[in-house]
Design a protein around this motif. Structure first.
Motif, PDB file in Angstrom:
ATOM      1  N   TYR A  36      42.254  30.330  70.647  1.00 24.07           N
ATOM      2  CA  TYR A  36      43.105  30.915  69.606  1.00 24.07           C
ATOM      3  C   TYR A  36      44.582  30.756  69.962  1.00 24.07           C
ATOM      4  O   TYR A  36      45.392  30.371  69.125  1.00 24.07           O
ATOM      5  CB  TYR A  36      42.748  32.394  69.422  1.00 24.07           C
ATOM      6  CG  TYR A  36      43.479  33.039  68.273  1.00 24.07           C
ATOM      7  CD1 TYR A  36      42.940  33.020  66.993  1.00 24.07           C
ATOM      8  CD2 TYR A  36      44.710  33.658  68.462  1.00 24.07           C
ATOM      9  CE1 TYR A  36      43.605  33.603  65.937  1.00 24.07           C
ATOM     10  CE2 TYR A  36      45.386  34.240  67.411  1.00 24.07           C
ATOM     11  CZ  TYR A  36      44.831  34.211  66.146  1.00 24.07           C
ATOM     12  OH  TYR A  36      45.501  34.783  65.096  1.00 24.07           O
ATOM     13  N   THR A  37      44.908  31.043  71.207  1.00 27.33           N
ATOM     14  CA  THR A  37      46.286  30.914  71.680  1.00 27.33           C
ATOM     15  C   THR A  37      46.770  29.477  71.556  1.00 27.33           C
ATOM     16  O   THR A  37      47.903  29.225  71.142  1.00 27.33           O
ATOM     17  CB  THR A  37      46.393  31.382  73.141  1.00 27.33           C
ATOM     18  OG1 THR A  37      46.001  32.756  73.209  1.00 27.33           O
ATOM     19  CG2 THR A  37      47.799  31.235  73.681  1.00 27.33           C
ATOM     20  N   ASP A  38      45.908  28.536  71.891  1.00 24.19           N
ATOM     21  CA  ASP A  38      46.292  27.127  71.791  1.00 24.19           C
ATOM     22  C   ASP A  38      46.568  26.705  70.348  1.00 24.19           C
ATOM     23  O   ASP A  38      47.444  25.882  70.096  1.00 24.19           O
ATOM     24  CB  ASP A  38      45.226  26.233  72.411  1.00 24.19           C
ATOM     25  CG  ASP A  38      45.252  26.249  73.916  1.00 24.19           C
ATOM     26  OD1 ASP A  38      46.257  26.722  74.510  1.00 24.19           O
ATOM     27  OD2 ASP A  38      44.262  25.804  74.533  1.00 24.19           O
ATOM     28  N   ILE A  39      45.848  27.287  69.399  1.00 25.28           N
ATOM     29  CA  ILE A  39      46.077  26.955  67.990  1.00 25.28           C
ATOM     30  C   ILE A  39      47.432  27.470  67.528  1.00 25.28           C
ATOM     31  O   ILE A  39      48.242  26.714  66.983  1.00 25.28           O
ATOM     32  CB  ILE A  39      44.970  27.557  67.088  1.00 25.28           C
ATOM     33  CG1 ILE A  39      43.614  26.934  67.394  1.00 25.28           C
ATOM     34  CG2 ILE A  39      45.325  27.360  65.605  1.00 25.28           C
ATOM     35  CD1 ILE A  39      42.445  27.684  66.777  1.00 25.28           C
ATOM     36  N   TYR A  40      47.678  28.754  67.742  1.00 25.54           N
ATOM     37  CA  TYR A  40      48.832  29.400  67.118  1.00 25.54           C
ATOM     38  C   TYR A  40      50.077  29.516  67.988  1.00 25.54           C
ATOM     39  O   TYR A  40      51.180  29.544  67.463  1.00 25.54           O
ATOM     40  CB  TYR A  40      48.433  30.783  66.594  1.00 25.54           C
ATOM     41  CG  TYR A  40      47.469  30.659  65.439  1.00 25.54           C
ATOM     42  CD1 TYR A  40      47.909  30.215  64.198  1.00 25.54           C
ATOM     43  CD2 TYR A  40      46.128  30.947  65.592  1.00 25.54           C
ATOM     44  CE1 TYR A  40      47.038  30.068  63.136  1.00 25.54           C
ATOM     45  CE2 TYR A  40      45.243  30.807  64.533  1.00 25.54           C
ATOM     46  CZ  TYR A  40      45.701  30.367  63.317  1.00 25.54           C
ATOM     47  OH  TYR A  40      44.838  30.223  62.270  1.00 25.54           O
ATOM     48  N   TYR A  41      49.916  29.605  69.279  1.00 27.28           N
ATOM     49  CA  TYR A  41      51.091  29.808  70.130  1.00 27.28           C
ATOM     50  C   TYR A  41      51.507  28.550  70.889  1.00 27.28           C
ATOM     51  O   TYR A  41      52.673  28.385  71.205  1.00 27.28           O
ATOM     52  CB  TYR A  41      50.862  30.976  71.094  1.00 27.28           C
ATOM     53  CG  TYR A  41      50.650  32.260  70.344  1.00 27.28           C
ATOM     54  CD1 TYR A  41      51.727  32.920  69.760  1.00 27.28           C
ATOM     55  CD2 TYR A  41      49.385  32.780  70.169  1.00 27.28           C
ATOM     56  CE1 TYR A  41      51.544  34.087  69.030  1.00 27.28           C
ATOM     57  CE2 TYR A  41      49.183  33.949  69.444  1.00 27.28           C
ATOM     58  CZ  TYR A  41      50.265  34.592  68.874  1.00 27.28           C
ATOM     59  OH  TYR A  41      50.072  35.736  68.151  1.00 27.28           O
ATOM     60  N   ASN A  42      50.554  27.698  71.172  1.00 28.45           N
ATOM     61  CA  ASN A  42      50.877  26.443  71.850  1.00 28.45           C
ATOM     62  C   ASN A  42      50.930  25.273  70.878  1.00 28.45           C
ATOM     63  O   ASN A  42      51.163  24.144  71.291  1.00 28.45           O
ATOM     64  CB  ASN A  42      49.870  26.171  72.968  1.00 28.45           C
ATOM     65  CG  ASN A  42      49.934  27.214  74.048  1.00 28.45           C
ATOM     66  OD1 ASN A  42      50.983  27.788  74.308  1.00 28.45           O
ATOM     67  ND2 ASN A  42      48.807  27.489  74.690  1.00 28.45           N
ATOM     68  N   ASN A  43      50.682  25.554  69.604  1.00 28.60           N
ATOM     69  CA  ASN A  43      50.745  24.547  68.543  1.00 28.60           C
ATOM     70  C   ASN A  43      49.881  23.326  68.847  1.00 28.60           C
ATOM     71  O   ASN A  43      50.325  22.186  68.728  1.00 28.60           O
ATOM     72  CB  ASN A  43      52.195  24.149  68.268  1.00 28.60           C
ATOM     73  CG  ASN A  43      52.344  23.466  66.925  1.00 28.60           C
ATOM     74  OD1 ASN A  43      51.570  23.708  66.007  1.00 28.60           O
ATOM     75  ND2 ASN A  43      53.336  22.602  66.811  1.00 28.60           N
ATOM     76  N   LEU A  44      48.642  23.598  69.227  1.00 31.87           N
ATOM     77  CA  LEU A  44      47.698  22.528  69.566  1.00 31.87           C
ATOM     78  C   LEU A  44      46.409  22.643  68.754  1.00 31.87           C
ATOM     79  O   LEU A  44      45.310  22.615  69.310  1.00 31.87           O
ATOM     80  CB  LEU A  44      47.365  22.580  71.063  1.00 31.87           C
ATOM     81  CG  LEU A  44      48.524  22.375  72.035  1.00 31.87           C
ATOM     82  CD1 LEU A  44      48.101  22.723  73.453  1.00 31.87           C
ATOM     83  CD2 LEU A  44      49.034  20.947  71.948  1.00 31.87           C
ATOM     84  N   PRO A  45      46.483  22.744  67.430  1.00 35.57           N
ATOM     85  CA  PRO A  45      45.249  22.933  66.671  1.00 35.57           C
ATOM     86  C   PRO A  45      44.287  21.748  66.737  1.00 35.57           C
ATOM     87  O   PRO A  45      43.073  21.936  66.852  1.00 35.57           O
ATOM     88  CB  PRO A  45      45.730  23.188  65.248  1.00 35.57           C
ATOM     89  CG  PRO A  45      47.068  22.538  65.186  1.00 35.57           C
ATOM     90  CD  PRO A  45      47.653  22.708  66.561  1.00 35.57           C
ATOM     91  N   PHE A  46      44.818  20.531  66.686  1.00 33.81           N
ATOM     92  CA  PHE A  46      43.939  19.358  66.722  1.00 33.81           C
ATOM     93  C   PHE A  46      43.223  19.255  68.058  1.00 33.81           C
ATOM     94  O   PHE A  46      42.015  19.034  68.125  1.00 33.81           O
ATOM     95  CB  PHE A  46      44.738  18.076  66.441  1.00 33.81           C
ATOM     96  CG  PHE A  46      43.883  16.842  66.490  1.00 33.81           C
ATOM     97  CD1 PHE A  46      43.052  16.517  65.436  1.00 33.81           C
ATOM     98  CD2 PHE A  46      43.895  16.017  67.607  1.00 33.81           C
ATOM     99  CE1 PHE A  46      42.239  15.389  65.484  1.00 33.81           C
ATOM    100  CE2 PHE A  46      43.098  14.888  67.665  1.00 33.81           C
ATOM    101  CZ  PHE A  46      42.272  14.568  66.606  1.00 33.81           C
ATOM    102  N   GLU A  47      43.971  19.440  69.126  1.00 33.37           N
ATOM    103  CA  GLU A  47      43.383  19.370  70.465  1.00 33.37           C
ATOM    104  C   GLU A  47      42.359  20.480  70.673  1.00 33.37           C
ATOM    105  O   GLU A  47      41.312  20.275  71.285  1.00 33.37           O
ATOM    106  CB  GLU A  47      44.478  19.454  71.532  1.00 33.37           C
ATOM    107  CG  GLU A  47      45.427  18.278  71.545  1.00 33.37           C
ATOM    108  CD  GLU A  47      46.551  18.339  70.506  1.00 33.37           C
ATOM    109  OE1 GLU A  47      46.552  19.246  69.632  1.00 33.37           O
ATOM    110  OE2 GLU A  47      47.422  17.459  70.555  1.00 33.37           O
ATOM    111  N   THR A  48      42.660  21.660  70.127  1.00 32.68           N
ATOM    112  CA  THR A  48      41.739  22.780  70.228  1.00 32.68           C
ATOM    113  C   THR A  48      40.454  22.489  69.462  1.00 32.68           C
ATOM    114  O   THR A  48      39.357  22.765  69.957  1.00 32.68           O
ATOM    115  CB  THR A  48      42.395  24.067  69.693  1.00 32.68           C
ATOM    116  OG1 THR A  48      43.569  24.318  70.459  1.00 32.68           O
ATOM    117  CG2 THR A  48      41.458  25.248  69.792  1.00 32.68           C
TER     118      THR A  48
END
Length: 109
Positions: free
Chosen positions: A18-30
């Motif tokens: 969840y953090t990677d999607i919204y705070y690290n801006n990594l939705p595709f990688e997530t």
């Protein structure tokens, strides 16, 4: 609430996704990583919910729909999943997540 109780380690993994999607801006990688986490996906309807979020943020609505539908199928009593699905696609009002482009018009009940 998620249907099955998870271990602390599993909860931490989901929080990291969840953090990677919204705070690290990594939705595709997530989305790519979580979709391969079959152990967690087999156990958790909430994992499918987070995967749907990752795909929608990556602008891949067909995969977002498939995964939110899996979350709903595994836990039909969770109204948050149904709300998320309705809020991010056409819900009878003619509006959708990506405006008039039709990109998110994958949700037709």
């Amino acid at each position: 609430f998620p249907k099955k109780e998870l271990t602390k380690n599993e909860e931490l993994r989901l929080a990291t996704y969840y953090t990677d999607i919204y705070y690290n801006n990594l939705p595709f990688e997530t989305a790519k990583t979580l979709s391969k986490d079959t152990e967690l996906l087999k156990k958790s309807d909430f994992a499918y919910y987070i995967l749907a979020k990752a795909y929608l943020e990556s602008k891949v609505p067909s995969r977002a729909l498939a995964n939110i539908n899996k979350a709903i199928a595994l836990n039909p009593d969770n109204l948050n999943y149904k709300k998320y699905k309705a809020q991010n696609g056409e819900n009878g009002s003619g509006s959708n997540r990506y405006g008039k482009s039709g990109e998110a018009r994958y949700i037709n009940n």
